[in-house]
Scaffold this motif. Sequence first.
Motif, mmCIF file in Angstrom:
data_model
loop_
_atom_site.group_PDB
_atom_site.id
_atom_site.type_symbol
_atom_site.label_atom_id
_atom_site.label_comp_id
_atom_site.label_asym_id
_atom_site.label_seq_id
_atom_site.Cartn_x
_atom_site.Cartn_y
_atom_site.Cartn_z
ATOM 1 N N SER A 37 -27.930 -10.385 26.291
ATOM 2 C CA SER A 37 -28.770 -10.523 26.727
ATOM 3 C C SER A 37 -30.210 -9.755 26.494
ATOM 4 C CB SER A 37 -28.948 -10.954 27.898
ATOM 5 O OG SER A 37 -29.072 -10.318 28.849
ATOM 6 N N VAL A 38 -31.544 -9.970 26.485
ATOM 7 C CA VAL A 38 -32.307 -8.877 26.475
ATOM 8 C C VAL A 38 -33.228 -9.012 28.101
ATOM 9 C CG1 VAL A 38 -32.444 -8.641 23.793
ATOM 10 C CG2 VAL A 38 -33.947 -10.319 25.373
ATOM 11 N N ALA A 39 -34.445 -8.335 28.400
ATOM 12 C CA ALA A 39 -35.184 -8.801 28.902
ATOM 13 C C ALA A 39 -35.815 -9.676 29.164
ATOM 14 C CB ALA A 39 -35.422 -7.201 30.236
ATOM 15 N N PHE A 40 -36.373 -10.175 29.667
ATOM 16 C CA PHE A 40 -37.642 -11.599 29.795
ATOM 17 C C PHE A 40 -37.708 -11.782 27.933
ATOM 18 C CE2 PHE A 40 -39.211 -7.451 32.018
ATOM 19 C CZ PHE A 40 -39.506 -8.054 32.873
ATOM 20 N N PRO A 41 -36.253 -12.962 27.192
ATOM 21 C CA PRO A 41 -36.838 -13.518 26.146
ATOM 22 C C PRO A 41 -37.561 -14.527 25.991
ATOM 23 C CG PRO A 41 -35.358 -14.567 27.563
ATOM 24 C CD PRO A 41 -35.174 -13.473 28.197
ATOM 25 N N GLY A 42 -38.056 -14.561 24.364
ATOM 26 C CA GLY A 42 -39.357 -15.155 24.528
ATOM 27 C C GLY A 42 -40.389 -13.922 24.675
ATOM 28 N N ALA A 79 -40.296 -7.297 25.918
ATOM 29 C CA ALA A 79 -38.148 -6.456 25.491
ATOM 30 C C ALA A 79 -38.735 -5.582 23.949
ATOM 31 C CB ALA A 79 -37.950 -7.678 24.716
ATOM 32 N N GLY A 80 -38.904 -5.611 23.296
ATOM 33 C CA GLY A 80 -39.553 -4.507 22.258
ATOM 34 C C GLY A 80 -38.977 -4.412 21.090
ATOM 35 N N ALA A 123 -33.241 -18.595 23.884
ATOM 36 C CA ALA A 123 -32.221 -17.567 24.669
ATOM 37 C C ALA A 123 -30.855 -17.663 24.664
ATOM 38 C CB ALA A 123 -33.275 -16.884 25.765
ATOM 39 N N VAL A 124 -30.003 -18.754 25.044
ATOM 40 C CA VAL A 124 -29.285 -18.849 25.537
ATOM 41 C C VAL A 124 -28.425 -18.721 23.516
ATOM 42 C CG1 VAL A 124 -27.034 -20.661 26.010
ATOM 43 C CG2 VAL A 124 -29.184 -20.424 27.383
ATOM 44 N N ARG A 125 -29.060 -19.623 22.606
ATOM 45 C CA ARG A 125 -28.417 -19.286 21.545
ATOM 46 C C ARG A 125 -28.900 -17.511 21.069
ATOM 47 N NH1 ARG A 125 -30.699 -24.648 20.509
ATOM 48 N NH2 ARG A 125 -32.466 -23.280 19.359
#
Length: 148
Positions: A131-136, A141-142, A121-123
Amino acid sequence: MSEKRELEALQEALAAEHAAVYGYGVVGGRIGAARRTEAVAAYDSHRARRDTLARAIGDLGGTPVAASAAYALPFPVPDAAAAVRLAAVLEDRVAGVYADVVRATEGERRGTAAEALREAAVRAVRWRGGSVAFPGLAERAGTASPTA
């Protein structure tokens, strides 16, 4: 957690890492000099995670899924800008698979998966520039999170 579901999740993560290693080979061939070090570090990280997953699968009595000879890219990568976009997509996909591993495991393996999710997520944020909401969690995230 069932050992069968844990093994399946680890196999999916291994398949995603194989695809990421392949994808970073493409990224490395197109990325500009300014971000080459970042691409090499990501490539090395995915190779290390791939090797760790293969050992974990073997420890559970499974046969690690083999890498494909090639993977379909989500879009053409003719230049450095497309390589940066590809790197972000690769990281989003890997994060999604590690979210599944977090759900399917417990204890130390869950902690390792959570760390892998965080790193991806950081990469992705670094590559994307945001960023996106709720990585993974693609459903939040849509975005889709296929592994190839």
